[in-house]
Design a protein around this motif. Structure first.
Motif, PDB file in Angstrom:
ATOM      1  N   ALA A 152      -3.063   8.759  -2.021  1.00  0.00           N
ATOM      2  CA  ALA A 152      -4.435   9.144  -1.684  1.00  0.00           C
ATOM      3  C   ALA A 152      -4.599   9.231  -0.168  1.00  0.00           C
ATOM      4  O   ALA A 152      -4.072   8.404   0.574  1.00  0.00           O
ATOM      5  CB  ALA A 152      -5.418   8.122  -2.271  1.00  0.00           C
ATOM      6  N   HIS A 153      -5.318  10.231   0.293  1.00  0.00           N
ATOM      7  CA  HIS A 153      -5.483  10.458   1.739  1.00  0.00           C
ATOM      8  C   HIS A 153      -6.169   9.274   2.416  1.00  0.00           C
ATOM      9  O   HIS A 153      -7.096   8.690   1.876  1.00  0.00           O
ATOM     10  CB  HIS A 153      -6.286  11.732   1.984  1.00  0.00           C
ATOM     11  CG  HIS A 153      -5.517  12.984   1.696  1.00  0.00           C
ATOM     12  ND1 HIS A 153      -4.548  13.471   2.548  1.00  0.00           N
ATOM     13  CD2 HIS A 153      -5.549  13.817   0.629  1.00  0.00           C
ATOM     14  CE1 HIS A 153      -4.032  14.582   2.035  1.00  0.00           C
ATOM     15  NE2 HIS A 153      -4.620  14.806   0.866  1.00  0.00           N
ATOM     16  N   GLY A 154      -5.676   8.965   3.605  1.00  0.00           N
ATOM     17  CA  GLY A 154      -6.247   7.889   4.391  1.00  0.00           C
ATOM     18  C   GLY A 154      -5.847   6.504   3.937  1.00  0.00           C
ATOM     19  O   GLY A 154      -6.377   5.517   4.422  1.00  0.00           O
ATOM     20  N   LYS A 155      -4.907   6.404   3.020  1.00  0.00           N
ATOM     21  CA  LYS A 155      -4.479   5.109   2.495  1.00  0.00           C
ATOM     22  C   LYS A 155      -3.060   4.778   2.958  1.00  0.00           C
ATOM     23  O   LYS A 155      -2.141   5.561   2.770  1.00  0.00           O
ATOM     24  CB  LYS A 155      -4.518   5.103   0.959  1.00  0.00           C
ATOM     25  CG  LYS A 155      -5.887   5.394   0.368  1.00  0.00           C
ATOM     26  CD  LYS A 155      -6.875   4.279   0.682  1.00  0.00           C
ATOM     27  CE  LYS A 155      -8.207   4.511  -0.011  1.00  0.00           C
ATOM     28  NZ  LYS A 155      -9.168   3.440   0.259  1.00  0.00           N
ATOM     29  N   LYS A 156      -2.908   3.632   3.562  1.00  0.00           N
ATOM     30  CA  LYS A 156      -1.584   3.177   3.961  1.00  0.00           C
ATOM     31  C   LYS A 156      -0.822   2.719   2.727  1.00  0.00           C
ATOM     32  O   LYS A 156      -1.413   2.185   1.786  1.00  0.00           O
ATOM     33  CB  LYS A 156      -1.682   2.040   4.968  1.00  0.00           C
ATOM     34  CG  LYS A 156      -0.345   1.681   5.611  1.00  0.00           C
ATOM     35  CD  LYS A 156      -0.532   0.620   6.679  1.00  0.00           C
ATOM     36  CE  LYS A 156       0.807   0.276   7.331  1.00  0.00           C
ATOM     37  NZ  LYS A 156       0.657  -0.758   8.375  1.00  0.00           N
ATOM     38  N   PHE A 157       0.476   2.892   2.773  1.00  0.00           N
ATOM     39  CA  PHE A 157       1.270   2.685   1.569  1.00  0.00           C
ATOM     40  C   PHE A 157       2.681   2.290   1.964  1.00  0.00           C
ATOM     41  O   PHE A 157       3.229   2.830   2.925  1.00  0.00           O
ATOM     42  CB  PHE A 157       1.299   4.015   0.796  1.00  0.00           C
ATOM     43  CG  PHE A 157       1.663   3.899  -0.644  1.00  0.00           C
ATOM     44  CD1 PHE A 157       0.694   3.699  -1.603  1.00  0.00           C
ATOM     45  CD2 PHE A 157       2.979   4.013  -1.046  1.00  0.00           C
ATOM     46  CE1 PHE A 157       1.031   3.611  -2.937  1.00  0.00           C
ATOM     47  CE2 PHE A 157       3.326   3.920  -2.365  1.00  0.00           C
ATOM     48  CZ  PHE A 157       2.337   3.722  -3.318  1.00  0.00           C
ATOM     49  N   GLN A 158       3.277   1.341   1.225  1.00  0.00           N
ATOM     50  CA  GLN A 158       4.639   0.906   1.540  1.00  0.00           C
ATOM     51  C   GLN A 158       5.470   0.809   0.270  1.00  0.00           C
ATOM     52  O   GLN A 158       5.051   0.180  -0.710  1.00  0.00           O
ATOM     53  CB  GLN A 158       4.627  -0.443   2.256  1.00  0.00           C
ATOM     54  CG  GLN A 158       6.016  -0.922   2.686  1.00  0.00           C
ATOM     55  CD  GLN A 158       5.948  -2.155   3.568  1.00  0.00           C
ATOM     56  OE1 GLN A 158       5.281  -2.141   4.592  1.00  0.00           O
ATOM     57  NE2 GLN A 158       6.627  -3.216   3.169  1.00  0.00           N
ATOM     58  N   VAL A 159       6.652   1.408   0.326  1.00  0.00           N
ATOM     59  CA  VAL A 159       7.591   1.362  -0.799  1.00  0.00           C
ATOM     60  C   VAL A 159       8.827   0.582  -0.353  1.00  0.00           C
ATOM     61  O   VAL A 159       9.489   0.957   0.618  1.00  0.00           O
ATOM     62  CB  VAL A 159       8.012   2.783  -1.238  1.00  0.00           C
ATOM     63  CG1 VAL A 159       8.976   2.706  -2.418  1.00  0.00           C
ATOM     64  CG2 VAL A 159       6.787   3.605  -1.611  1.00  0.00           C
ATOM     65  N   ASN A 160       9.120  -0.489  -1.073  1.00  0.00           N
ATOM     66  CA  ASN A 160      10.291  -1.309  -0.761  1.00  0.00           C
ATOM     67  C   ASN A 160      11.401  -1.045  -1.776  1.00  0.00           C
ATOM     68  O   ASN A 160      11.149  -1.013  -2.984  1.00  0.00           O
ATOM     69  CB  ASN A 160       9.928  -2.800  -0.792  1.00  0.00           C
ATOM     70  CG  ASN A 160       8.865  -3.158   0.234  1.00  0.00           C
ATOM     71  OD1 ASN A 160       8.905  -2.698   1.365  1.00  0.00           O
ATOM     72  ND2 ASN A 160       7.903  -3.969  -0.176  1.00  0.00           N
ATOM     73  N   THR A 161      12.617  -0.881  -1.281  1.00  0.00           N
ATOM     74  CA  THR A 161      13.790  -0.759  -2.141  1.00  0.00           C
ATOM     75  C   THR A 161      14.847  -1.730  -1.621  1.00  0.00           C
ATOM     76  O   THR A 161      14.697  -2.321  -0.551  1.00  0.00           O
ATOM     77  CB  THR A 161      14.364   0.673  -2.134  1.00  0.00           C
ATOM     78  OG1 THR A 161      15.057   0.898  -0.888  1.00  0.00           O
ATOM     79  CG2 THR A 161      13.268   1.711  -2.297  1.00  0.00           C
ATOM     80  N   ASN A 162      15.931  -1.871  -2.381  1.00  0.00           N
ATOM     81  CA  ASN A 162      17.005  -2.762  -1.934  1.00  0.00           C
ATOM     82  C   ASN A 162      17.782  -2.176  -0.764  1.00  0.00           C
ATOM     83  O   ASN A 162      18.565  -2.871  -0.119  1.00  0.00           O
ATOM     84  CB  ASN A 162      17.962  -3.066  -3.094  1.00  0.00           C
ATOM     85  CG  ASN A 162      18.659  -1.821  -3.602  1.00  0.00           C
ATOM     86  OD1 ASN A 162      18.040  -0.764  -3.727  1.00  0.00           O
ATOM     87  ND2 ASN A 162      19.937  -1.927  -3.910  1.00  0.00           N
ATOM     88  N   LEU A 163      17.558  -0.894  -0.449  1.00  0.00           N
ATOM     89  CA  LEU A 163      18.281  -0.237   0.641  1.00  0.00           C
ATOM     90  C   LEU A 163      17.420  -0.018   1.885  1.00  0.00           C
ATOM     91  O   LEU A 163      17.930  -0.013   3.001  1.00  0.00           O
ATOM     92  CB  LEU A 163      18.840   1.111   0.172  1.00  0.00           C
ATOM     93  CG  LEU A 163      19.884   1.047  -0.943  1.00  0.00           C
ATOM     94  CD1 LEU A 163      20.291   2.451  -1.376  1.00  0.00           C
ATOM     95  CD2 LEU A 163      21.118   0.265  -0.483  1.00  0.00           C
ATOM     96  N   GLY A 164      16.130   0.161   1.696  1.00  0.00           N
ATOM     97  CA  GLY A 164      15.279   0.424   2.849  1.00  0.00           C
ATOM     98  C   GLY A 164      13.813   0.480   2.449  1.00  0.00           C
ATOM     99  O   GLY A 164      13.458   0.330   1.282  1.00  0.00           O
ATOM    100  N   THR A 165      12.973   0.710   3.463  1.00  0.00           N
ATOM    101  CA  THR A 165      11.526   0.719   3.268  1.00  0.00           C
ATOM    102  C   THR A 165      10.939   2.023   3.767  1.00  0.00           C
ATOM    103  O   THR A 165      11.356   2.555   4.807  1.00  0.00           O
ATOM    104  CB  THR A 165      10.879  -0.457   4.030  1.00  0.00           C
ATOM    105  OG1 THR A 165      11.435  -1.679   3.545  1.00  0.00           O
ATOM    106  CG2 THR A 165       9.373  -0.480   3.830  1.00  0.00           C
ATOM    107  N   VAL A 166       9.926   2.511   3.031  1.00  0.00           N
ATOM    108  CA  VAL A 166       9.236   3.734   3.431  1.00  0.00           C
ATOM    109  C   VAL A 166       7.756   3.417   3.596  1.00  0.00           C
ATOM    110  O   VAL A 166       7.127   2.867   2.683  1.00  0.00           O
ATOM    111  CB  VAL A 166       9.413   4.851   2.382  1.00  0.00           C
ATOM    112  CG1 VAL A 166       8.674   6.103   2.817  1.00  0.00           C
ATOM    113  CG2 VAL A 166      10.889   5.155   2.170  1.00  0.00           C
ATOM    114  N   THR A 167       7.184   3.762   4.762  1.00  0.00           N
ATOM    115  CA  THR A 167       5.773   3.518   5.031  1.00  0.00           C
ATOM    116  C   THR A 167       5.085   4.854   5.288  1.00  0.00           C
ATOM    117  O   THR A 167       5.591   5.672   6.069  1.00  0.00           O
ATOM    118  CB  THR A 167       5.602   2.604   6.260  1.00  0.00           C
ATOM    119  OG1 THR A 167       6.345   1.403   6.049  1.00  0.00           O
ATOM    120  CG2 THR A 167       4.139   2.252   6.467  1.00  0.00           C
TER     121      THR A 167
END
Length: 302
Positions: A152-167
């Motif tokens: 959703a627009h304007g929403k911060k978001f973080q995806v964690n994996t065993n290899l790396g992180t995406v923000t």
């Protein structure tokens, strides 16, 4: 008058207050013998002892009962309140600690929405965990496998994996974490990728790949991941990685009875036609199908 005088004389005699003359006169009266007997019997009478113990026991027995005090823990309403507090505590505990899990089994894909209406599509053989409670203040989730995100627009978001992180911040992107390979593709907005000690920011139309010490960045033209439209795109991947992905997509078991092959493959395979997919793999890696029964397939050298 005479009776009064007699009583007065008797009282003086009993008290021992008569004079000698008065005593002689009193002793000569006709009533004196009777008075003597009364005095003798009176001297033998004894008043009962004052029993303090008996009085105490009697007082305790007959005194008013003290008001009954009900302990806090025995009160009906207090017990109800205590149970309510315990249940409320348990509810908060579970809401704050229990995670929600979404799973896409082999051969299937799963779509779902997060509390902020961000959309996620899970590829086959993938799993996501997150906490729904207090999502707005803890917008993080854990991914195993591959997923496509429309945040959703304007929403911060973080995806964690065993290899790396995406923000990210209001964007569309794809994350794939399989074994040692980490792929991130941005379809809208921009994302920050952290892998080991390396940080990369990519924007729309860019894809990055990390595989141990290998790193690659490239431009893409697709508007969304190909696997969402029944295609798999491989970028310089080994035979075993391709076979692993085919097993997930078709929910089958593929055995390789061939010598080691170091050739890399870049191209597209269908996820809705296993015969075509196997035909391409056999052609590229010089293999053939020696067994194809139900969900068990064996590939050997040509």
């Amino acid at each position: 008058m005479k009776a009064i005088e007699e009583k007065y004389e008797l009282a003086k005699w009993l008290a021992g207050e008569m004079t000698e003359k008065e005593l002689q006169t009193f002793q000569n009266t006709a009533e004196y013998a009777t008075y003597v007997k009364i005095a003798e019997y009176s001297s033998q009478l004894k008043a009962p002892d004052f029993d303090t113990d008996l009085l105490y026991q009697s007082t305790i027995k007959h005194k008013k009962s003290a008001p009954k005090v009900i302990p806090f823990y025995q009160s009906k309403w207090m017990r109800v309140a205590a149970i309510f507090v315990v249940l409320l505590g348990l509810t908060l505990f579970f809401r704050t600690t229990i995670t929600s899990t979404e799973i896409a089994e082999n051969g299937k894909k799963t779509s779902f929405s997060l509390p902020d209406n961000s959309q996620i599509v899970l590829n086959s053989g993938s799993e996501i965990e997150y906490k729904q409670w207090n999502w707005d203040n803890n917008r993080k989730l854990n991914l195993q496998g591959e997923a496509y995100f429309k945040v959703a627009h304007g929403k911060k978001f973080q995806v964690n994996t065993n290899l790396g992180t995406v923000t990210v911040l209001g964007t569309q992107f794809n994350v794939k974490a399989r074994k040692n390979r980490f792929d991130v593709t941005c379809y809208e907005g921009r994302v920050k990728v952290n892998y080991n000690n390396k940080e990369v920011i990519i924007t729309k139309g860019t894809s990055v790949t990390f595989d141990n010490e290998y790193f690659d960045r490239k431009n893409i033209t697709a508007q969304k991941p190909e696997w969402t439209v029944n295609e798999i795109v491989f970028k310089k991947e080994k035979l075993q990685s391709i076979v692993d992905e085919l097993q997930r997509q078709y929910s089958c078991e593929i055995t390789l009875n061939c010598k080691e092959n170091t050739q890399l493959f870049s191209g597209t395979l269908p996820t809705d036609d296993i015969n075509t997919a196997l035909g391409v793999v056999c052609s590229i890696f010089h293999l053939k199908i020696s067994k194809f029964e139900s969900k068990k397939i064996i590939l050997v050298d040509f």
